[in-house]
Design an enzyme around this catalytic site. Sequence first.
Site, PDB file in Angstrom:
ATOM      1  N   GLU A  87       0.896  -1.155   0.000  1.00 49.86           N
ATOM      2  CA  GLU A  87       0.000   0.000   0.000  1.00 49.86           C
ATOM      3  C   GLU A  87       0.931   1.199   0.000  1.00 49.86           C
ATOM      4  O   GLU A  87       1.859   1.279   0.818  1.00 49.86           O
ATOM      5  CB  GLU A  87      -0.892  -0.005   1.251  1.00 49.86           C
ATOM      6  CG  GLU A  87      -1.960  -1.082   1.249  1.00 49.86           C
ATOM      7  CD  GLU A  87      -3.048  -0.849   0.200  1.00 49.86           C
ATOM      8  OE1 GLU A  87      -3.197   0.293  -0.268  1.00 49.86           O
ATOM      9  OE2 GLU A  87      -3.733  -1.818  -0.155  1.00 49.86           O
ATOM     10  N   THR A 141      11.386   3.159   0.572  1.00 52.61           N
ATOM     11  CA  THR A 141      11.178   4.582   0.306  1.00 52.61           C
ATOM     12  C   THR A 141      12.065   5.461   1.176  1.00 52.61           C
ATOM     13  O   THR A 141      12.457   5.056   2.281  1.00 52.61           O
ATOM     14  CB  THR A 141       9.691   4.920   0.576  1.00 52.61           C
ATOM     15  OG1 THR A 141       9.516   6.329   0.519  1.00 52.61           O
ATOM     16  CG2 THR A 141       9.244   4.449   1.962  1.00 52.61           C
ATOM     17  N   ASP A 142      12.317   6.678   0.704  1.00 49.41           N
ATOM     18  CA  ASP A 142      13.078   7.634   1.525  1.00 49.41           C
ATOM     19  C   ASP A 142      12.274   8.114   2.729  1.00 49.41           C
ATOM     20  O   ASP A 142      12.837   8.700   3.664  1.00 49.41           O
ATOM     21  CB  ASP A 142      13.541   8.830   0.676  1.00 49.41           C
ATOM     22  CG  ASP A 142      12.401   9.638   0.053  1.00 49.41           C
ATOM     23  OD1 ASP A 142      11.229   9.238   0.198  1.00 49.41           O
ATOM     24  OD2 ASP A 142      12.696  10.672  -0.574  1.00 49.41           O
ATOM     25  N   GLU A 143      10.953   7.891   2.718  1.00 53.59           N
ATOM     26  CA  GLU A 143      10.127   8.423   3.810  1.00 53.59           C
ATOM     27  C   GLU A 143      10.458   7.787   5.157  1.00 53.59           C
ATOM     28  O   GLU A 143      10.100   8.326   6.204  1.00 53.59           O
ATOM     29  CB  GLU A 143       8.637   8.230   3.499  1.00 53.59           C
ATOM     30  CG  GLU A 143       8.233   8.952   2.241  1.00 53.59           C
ATOM     31  CD  GLU A 143       6.732   9.168   2.103  1.00 53.59           C
ATOM     32  OE1 GLU A 143       6.001   9.008   3.095  1.00 53.59           O
ATOM     33  OE2 GLU A 143       6.304   9.501   0.987  1.00 53.59           O
ATOM     34  N   TYR A 166       2.096   5.201   6.753  1.00 50.31           N
ATOM     35  CA  TYR A 166       2.731   4.567   5.587  1.00 50.31           C
ATOM     36  C   TYR A 166       4.222   4.375   5.835  1.00 50.31           C
ATOM     37  O   TYR A 166       4.754   3.261   5.698  1.00 50.31           O
ATOM     38  CB  TYR A 166       2.507   5.424   4.324  1.00 50.31           C
ATOM     39  CG  TYR A 166       3.446   5.059   3.187  1.00 50.31           C
ATOM     40  CD1 TYR A 166       3.348   3.837   2.540  1.00 50.31           C
ATOM     41  CD2 TYR A 166       4.446   5.950   2.776  1.00 50.31           C
ATOM     42  CE1 TYR A 166       4.227   3.496   1.505  1.00 50.31           C
ATOM     43  CE2 TYR A 166       5.322   5.620   1.740  1.00 50.31           C
ATOM     44  CZ  TYR A 166       5.208   4.390   1.118  1.00 50.31           C
ATOM     45  OH  TYR A 166       6.073   4.060   0.097  1.00 50.31           O
ATOM     46  N   LYS A 170       6.528   0.954   6.179  1.00 54.20           N
ATOM     47  CA  LYS A 170       7.665   0.627   5.311  1.00 54.20           C
ATOM     48  C   LYS A 170       8.937   0.465   6.153  1.00 54.20           C
ATOM     49  O   LYS A 170       9.755  -0.425   5.890  1.00 54.20           O
ATOM     50  CB  LYS A 170       7.863   1.721   4.247  1.00 54.20           C
ATOM     51  CG  LYS A 170       6.798   1.776   3.168  1.00 54.20           C
ATOM     52  CD  LYS A 170       6.740   0.547   2.271  1.00 54.20           C
ATOM     53  CE  LYS A 170       7.944   0.351   1.390  1.00 54.20           C
ATOM     54  NZ  LYS A 170       7.743  -0.773   0.425  1.00 54.20           N
ATOM     55  N   PRO A 221      -5.876  20.770  -5.899  1.00 57.68           N
ATOM     56  CA  PRO A 221      -5.783  20.883  -4.439  1.00 57.68           C
ATOM     57  C   PRO A 221      -4.335  20.859  -3.940  1.00 57.68           C
ATOM     58  O   PRO A 221      -3.683  19.817  -3.959  1.00 57.68           O
ATOM     59  CB  PRO A 221      -6.540  19.641  -3.945  1.00 57.68           C
ATOM     60  CG  PRO A 221      -6.399  18.656  -5.054  1.00 57.68           C
ATOM     61  CD  PRO A 221      -6.258  19.416  -6.333  1.00 57.68           C
ATOM     62  N   TYR A 223      -1.931  21.135  -0.791  1.00 58.96           N
ATOM     63  CA  TYR A 223      -2.047  21.006   0.666  1.00 58.96           C
ATOM     64  C   TYR A 223      -1.278  22.131   1.363  1.00 58.96           C
ATOM     65  O   TYR A 223      -0.124  22.424   1.006  1.00 58.96           O
ATOM     66  CB  TYR A 223      -1.466  19.672   1.147  1.00 58.96           C
ATOM     67  CG  TYR A 223      -2.179  18.416   0.650  1.00 58.96           C
ATOM     68  CD1 TYR A 223      -3.430  18.466   0.041  1.00 58.96           C
ATOM     69  CD2 TYR A 223      -1.577  17.170   0.814  1.00 58.96           C
ATOM     70  CE1 TYR A 223      -4.063  17.307  -0.399  1.00 58.96           C
ATOM     71  CE2 TYR A 223      -2.208  16.001   0.375  1.00 58.96           C
ATOM     72  CZ  TYR A 223      -3.452  16.088  -0.243  1.00 58.96           C
ATOM     73  OH  TYR A 223      -4.063  14.930  -0.672  1.00 58.96           O
ATOM     74  N   ARG A 230       9.681  17.906  -2.402  1.00 53.82           N
ATOM     75  CA  ARG A 230       9.894  16.504  -2.771  1.00 53.82           C
ATOM     76  C   ARG A 230      11.005  16.447  -3.820  1.00 53.82           C
ATOM     77  O   ARG A 230      11.215  17.389  -4.572  1.00 53.82           O
ATOM     78  CB  ARG A 230       8.598  15.869  -3.318  1.00 53.82           C
ATOM     79  CG  ARG A 230       7.454  15.786  -2.281  1.00 53.82           C
ATOM     80  CD  ARG A 230       7.796  14.837  -1.166  1.00 53.82           C
ATOM     81  NE  ARG A 230       6.732  14.662  -0.167  1.00 53.82           N
ATOM     82  CZ  ARG A 230       6.648  15.335   0.983  1.00 53.82           C
ATOM     83  NH1 ARG A 230       7.537  16.262   1.271  1.00 53.82           N
ATOM     84  NH2 ARG A 230       5.683  15.070   1.849  1.00 53.82           N
TER      85      ARG A 230
END
Length: 360
Positions: A87, A141-143, A166, A170, A221, A223, A230
């Site tokens: 996901e 992911t880098d997150e 998320y 991960k 939209p 935020y 990014r």
Amino acid sequence: MSARTILITGGAGFIGSHVVRRFVTRYPQYRIINLDALTYAGNLENLRDVENAANYAFVKCDIRDAEGLKKVFAEHAPDGVIHLAAESHVDRSISDPMAFVNTNVIGTVTLLNVAKKAWAELILNSILERGAAPRFYHVSTDEVYGSLHDDGFFTEETPYDPQSPYSASKAASDHFVRAYGNTYKLPFVLSNCSNNYGSHHFPEKLIPLMINNIRNNKPLPVYGKGENVRDWLWVEDHASAIDTVFHKGVNGETYNIGGHNEWKNIDLVHLLCSIMDKKLGRAEGESAKLITYVTDRAGHDLRYAIDAGKIERELGWRPSITFEEGLERTVDWYLANQAWLEHVTSGDYQRYYTAHYADR
Ligand code: NAD
Ligand code: DAU
């Protein structure tokens, strides 16, 4: 190069479909098994051009389904796994965190267990006869590194500090992969990549959402104040990095992947508006009138930026195209593939794959 059988999970998704296409076309001597549960994000239309290739097979299976995975390992005896199934959308993780725990954590551990057992007990001998050493490649992911302020970059040594459900899921999956490497000696490599963009990107993510909305004259939209940053990489360059890490990476190592390409969201949206004005024959500035500032994402990470020095120095990988080129190709792809967009954004897509692929 020796014949290999590689199981790619999540191959019907955005990045996975590019990885499958690359491996099927570049390595005709390999057998590529695409394993995917076909969630809302998985689309076999992404792979139309390779679906009849002799070295390609699709298996519908959920990575949480241990029995299903065992059958796949018994039937296909893969000696490599490239694990992308997940996901992947941060906003969905805020409204439904358990789905992320279930797939990203439990699904990954289920897959690790099956690969470990299969490689240890069932097929190791036949794999060794093929001359290919097993390898589990976890795509992350880098997150997982959290959020940066105005300066600095994520390196492979940056401590994990995930901030969203998320990224927490991960990060947990990354820890499990390393733990299986340490505890059970499972041969693995891992990579952490920045934001991808390109064709076949599901239009709930920033770039395809904006392209789709600009085209349809719908609000854009943004935020908060649009000041989040990014670091964008063209998806085919991520696929080439995955190819490089899979073939040349050192077991037990992690590689950061990124494009040295940071953009504030609002600047990126303006750039897209300007490109689309030209493509659609609109007056310059017309699409930007659609920009609408909306409530910020909860816990919104401010900035991601990758130091990709290790993969560049040690494995010789570099992005192949500029952002301007990649964005232009991406916009052109979306404008030429309205049918794809309509399928994935309407319920028709769900009916489509049930009708076309019920037997798989
Ligand atoms: P995506 O959402 O487009 O695709 C995910 C794929 O996984 C889909 O085909 C879906 O059907 C499949 N899937 C989901 N749950 C499954 C399950 N339980 N069993 C089997 N298949 C399942 O995702 P993406 O953007 O292509 O990302 C792929 C991977 O790369 C993910 O692991 C993600 O964390 C990672 N990643 C993504 C980015 C990015 O910018 N998109 C950047 C770095 C890393
Ligand atoms: O960094 C890698 C990650 O990049 C991947 O691991 C994730 O799977 C992928 O989804 C992506 O996460 P982001 O949250 O950065 O991507 P998203 O496209 O959702 O949002 C990009 C930025 O744009 C983010 O700052 C939120 C903002 N945004 C997003 C949407 C969907 C908006 O301002 N408006 C929007 O409508």
